[in-house]
Motif scaffolding. Structure first.
Motif, PDB file in Angstrom:
ATOM      1  N   VAL A  55       0.907  -0.913   0.039  1.00  0.00           N
ATOM      2  CA  VAL A  55       0.252   0.417  -0.319  1.00  0.00           C
ATOM      3  C   VAL A  55       1.305   1.077  -0.147  1.00  0.00           C
ATOM      4  O   VAL A  55       0.213   2.107  -0.629  1.00  0.00           O
ATOM      5  N   ILE A  56       1.859   1.388   0.642  1.00  0.00           N
ATOM      6  CA  ILE A  56       2.977   2.648   1.106  1.00  0.00           C
ATOM      7  C   ILE A  56       2.980   2.354  -0.313  1.00  0.00           C
ATOM      8  O   ILE A  56       3.486   3.236  -1.162  1.00  0.00           O
ATOM      9  N   MET A  67      -1.202   1.238   7.761  1.00  0.00           N
ATOM     10  CA  MET A  67      -0.975   0.362   8.362  1.00  0.00           C
ATOM     11  C   MET A  67      -2.746  -0.408   8.867  1.00  0.00           C
ATOM     12  O   MET A  67      -3.588  -1.059   8.865  1.00  0.00           O
ATOM     13  N   PHE A  68      -3.629   1.456   8.160  1.00  0.00           N
ATOM     14  CA  PHE A  68      -5.089   0.758   9.060  1.00  0.00           C
ATOM     15  C   PHE A  68      -5.651  -0.059   7.614  1.00  0.00           C
ATOM     16  O   PHE A  68      -6.385  -0.449   7.621  1.00  0.00           O
ATOM     17  N   ALA A 207      -2.108  -5.356  12.473  1.00  0.00           N
ATOM     18  CA  ALA A 207      -0.788  -4.120  13.174  1.00  0.00           C
ATOM     19  C   ALA A 207       0.353  -4.605  13.361  1.00  0.00           C
ATOM     20  O   ALA A 207       1.172  -3.690  12.976  1.00  0.00           O
ATOM     21  N   ALA A 208       0.625  -5.634  13.607  1.00  0.00           N
ATOM     22  CA  ALA A 208       1.646  -5.842  14.550  1.00  0.00           C
ATOM     23  C   ALA A 208       2.907  -5.855  12.932  1.00  0.00           C
ATOM     24  O   ALA A 208       3.612  -5.979  13.753  1.00  0.00           O
ATOM     25  N   GLY A 209       2.220  -6.072  12.529  1.00  0.00           N
ATOM     26  CA  GLY A 209       3.284  -7.122  11.461  1.00  0.00           C
ATOM     27  C   GLY A 209       3.472  -5.480  10.234  1.00  0.00           C
ATOM     28  O   GLY A 209       4.728  -5.536  10.366  1.00  0.00           O
ATOM     29  N   ALA A 210       2.593  -4.613  10.151  1.00  0.00           N
ATOM     30  CA  ALA A 210       3.384  -3.148   9.331  1.00  0.00           C
ATOM     31  C   ALA A 210       4.126  -2.656  10.757  1.00  0.00           C
ATOM     32  O   ALA A 210       5.127  -1.275  10.099  1.00  0.00           O
ATOM     33  N   LEU A 211       3.625  -2.570  12.323  1.00  0.00           N
ATOM     34  CA  LEU A 211       4.638  -2.330  12.689  1.00  0.00           C
ATOM     35  C   LEU A 211       6.108  -2.326  12.828  1.00  0.00           C
ATOM     36  O   LEU A 211       7.043  -1.593  12.872  1.00  0.00           O
TER      37      LEU A 211
END
Lengths: 301, 418
Positions: A55-56, A67-68, A207-211
């Protein structure tokens, strides 16, 4: 060893612990509602990280909104997977439901891991930082990504606790976890909440994966170790206890970090880190066979 | 008599019928058609977790390029080469099963490949028992060739040829106190066992720390290194897995290495993989690593042709491991052609007499058992230590700092800020 050294090691341990907790709390949620251990949870965490990355990089979305988006995508994917693969769990025709859940989630884990190699390529990838740079505390350095991951993780965990205890949907989830039949009698559709719990668990893993992605990089096998650690945390916290898995996750991250920092033999500390986590689990289980918060959960059952 | 005559007639008819069936079958199965059957060669390596599947994929792609080129030139012994690929997942038990499948089901005449020493050690036992030649491609543990199996050949350099270079270079560069972090695998332990005696010989102090090969969180350990007294002046990581990237990033962001006071190196391969810079960014500048191919200035026509073919087909630069596997496939094809047979013993005898110019130089295999690891080892396997002095630099473009006879810069190590 100075206080500064202790502080920085504790801070790093807390960040890792919060990430552990985000993953483990999803496993707990799924276990308490669907009564299965999701062994593909680490692979949903991996998918979440890759989703945010693309997405980024493809759409130019900043990391936080990405992340969302990733959480929403994994929420949807998880509901589809639950409907496709886990429906036999709710049928009386399935005799060995525990074994079915075990095999199907293991199979899903292998499938997702191998499909990720084909889809995303075998080489590790790293998305841009949430906030680049580092913070100096005297001689000590903490990266902004770690501070952000820890802070965002805490916000998400608090939001989950609020949702579970203060909203009607959260209370309905709690009701299903205690008794599916009783929940059905008062008008709660347990099937709908099975999907919902699986989706929420997957969104938290995403969320954990993205962070974690800007800290550790993304790789198709990045979910293997968290799969094991999440299971350790869930048992440590008490199977089915959301608060237990949060506290156990942070405690495990802290104890692993501090063990590596302070174990008397510096040449073996790092190699024994994972073994130390399991040792903590064994000691806790000797004194509290139901885990740290298992008693309350059993009463709920 | 009539009955007897009738019996004779029936027997003649049966003979005729069977002849009608058997004779064409013999022709169909006979040499003219069988000659067109492909020669099967096995490939083993990690293509999925928990193995080093990124490197495995590059090696597989390079093997296929070699096989396609060999077939385009008419194959071997007038027959096409067909490669059967087996994913060993970095697991020794999978390696054993893969080698057994290749030999008993696919009836391969030889095997090549592998990235993990511990897995190759399992595979070579199966090949040894079956008398099938096996060429080790990117596995560095000494005991692979030290076991002295006639079936086992190695095109890669081994730890005695790589880790000893690091030891000699560290001493020559004047580093006095080295923090060594190695992965707990056969390859990692073998590198450690070679490196430490070299450091001791030169009076370089060191501390050595083992790590799970799947680890990604090194912050606590690096903080521990950073706070050590007396301070370390070099961070030497022996790490071939993806965890090398967060390790290098964490060492940089925590201010441990590279700094003007502490250098950094990684041996094992990840620093020459295509996404290295995307993962480490600025942290990769000043890192020392090895390339197990010819330096760019020494590339021959085959190296240039392979690199161009790989880039055209896969849109990325091949890693040194890829060139190793490309050459291994050609070395094998050359040996089968010279052996004029697909018999294992004949191929082994031909491999021992190899004299073939590939993308990594002129291949020959030692038949000496002194030292023990020299047996069937490509002794001239190229190894050069390079140091990145720019972000996003290709490994082949990085300055060579060791060995000195091929170094293209005057310094031994460039510190940040110099």
């Amino acid at each position: 060893m100075s206080w500064d050294y202790l502080f920085i090691q504790a801070a790093n341990g807390a960040v890792i612990g919060i990430i552990y907790a985000l993953i483990a709390v999803g496993v707990t949620l799924i276990f308490s509602i669907l009564k299965i251990v999701n062994f593909a949870h680490g692979d949903l965490y991996m998918l979440g990280g890759y989703c945010a990355y693309y997405v980024i990089t493809l759409f130019g979305v900043p990391p936080l909104p990405a992340m969302f988006v990733s959480m929403a995508a994994l929420f949807t994917i998880a509901i589809i997977l639950e409907r496709l693969l886990l429906t036999p769990l709710y049928s009386d025709a399935t005799e060995r439901k525990d074994e079915y859940g075990l095999i199907v989630t293991f199979g899903l884990a292998f499938f997702l891991r191998n499909i990720a190699i084909i889809a995303f390529g075998p080489f590790p990838l790293k998305p841009p930082s949430f906030i680049s740079g580092v913070q100096h505390f005297g001689n000590l350095i903490v990266t902004n990504d770690r501070l952000f991951a820890g802070s965002a993780g805490i916000v998400l965990i608090l939001a989950l606790l609020y949702f579970m205890h203060r909203t009607i949907w959260g209370q309905a989830l709690d009701a299903v976890s205690q008794s599916r039949e009783a929940a059905a009698i008062v008008g709660i559709n347990p099937r709908r909440f099975n999907s919902f719990a699986f989706g929420v668990g997957a969104a938290l893993a995403a969320a954990a994966g993205a962070l974690i992605a800007p800290i550790f990089s993304l790789a198709p096998d990045m979910g293997v170790l968290p799969n094991i650690q999440a299971y350790v945390i869930v048992i440590l916290g008490g199977m089915g206890s959301v608060l237990g898995s949060i506290i156990a996750g942070i405690a495990l991250g802290e104890s692993e970090g501090l063990f590596t920092a302070f174990f008397p033999d510096p040449t073996r500390a790092l190699a024994y880190t994972n073994a130390f986590g399991v040792l903590v689990l064994m000691i806790v289980l000797i004194f509290r066979p139901n885990g740290l918060f298992g008693r309350r959960h059993l009463r709920m059952e | 008599m009539r009955i007897v005559e009738g019996r004779h007639s029936a027997a003649a008819c049966a003979l005729l019928l069977s002849g009608l069936v058997i004779v064409p079958t013999l022709f169909l199965g006979g040499s003219p058609v069988r000659a067109a059957e492909p020669i099967k060669v096995g490939w083993v390596g990690p293509l999925s977790p928990p193995g080093g599947y990124a490197e495995g994929a590059l090696m597989k792609d390079a093997t296929q390029i070699a096989a396609d080129e060999i077939n385009a030139k008419g194959g071997v012994l007038g027959r096409k080469i067909e490669v059967s690929y087996q994913d060993t997942r970095g697991q020794p038990e999978e390696g054993t099963a893969a080698a057994q499948r290749l030999i008993s089901q696919d009836h391969v005449v030889a095997i090549t490949g592998e990235f993990h020493s511990s897995v190759f050690l399992a595979e070579m036992e199966v090949a040894h028992a079956a008398g099938i030649p096996i060429i080790a491609v990117d596995v560095w543990a000494l005991k692979i060739t030290a076991k002295g199996y006639p079936e086992v050949f190695r095109v890669a350099p081994n730890q005695a040829l790589i880790a000893s270079k690091y030891g000699e270079w560290l001493a020559a560069s004047g580093f006095k106190n080295v923090a060594v972090l190695y992965e707990k695998t056969d390859g990692g332990q073998s590198a450690r066992d070679v490196l430490l005696p070299v450091l001791e010989k030169h009076g370089v102090k060191y501390d050595v720390v083992g790590s799970d090969p799947n680890a990604t969180e090194f912050t606590a350990q690096i903080e521990r290194f950073k706070n050590h007294s007396p301070p370390y002046d070099f961070f030497m990581s022996i790490y071939s897995e993806a965890g090398a990237y967060p390790m290098i990033s964490q060492a940089y962001t925590l201010g441990f290495a590279p700094t003007p006071h502490a250098g950094i190196a990684n041996t094992g391969g990840p620093a020459v993989d295509p996404t290295f810079w995307k993962n480490v960014g600025e942290a990769g500048k000043y890192l020392v690593t090895e390339i197990v191919g010819l330096p760019k200035t020494a590339w021959n026509d085959k190296t240039k042709a392979f690199v161009a073919a790989f880039q055209k087909r896969f849109n990325q630069t091949p890693s040194p491991q890829a060139i190793e596997n490309y050459d291994a496939m050609w070395v094998l094809a050359d040996a089968i052609e010279r052996a004029k047979s697909t018999d294992g013993k004949a191929i082994i005898a031909a491999l021992e007499k190899t004299h073939w110019l590939g993308g990594r130089g002129l291949y020959t295999f030692s038949t000496s058992h002194t030292p023990d690891w020299a047996y069937h080892q490509f002794m001239e396997a190229p190894v050069a230590l390079v140091q990145f002095d720019k972000v996003n630099q290709e490994p082949e473009d990085a300055p060579i700092i060791w060995p000195r006879d091929i170094a293209d810069v005057k310094y031994l190590y460039k510190k940040p800020g110099e």
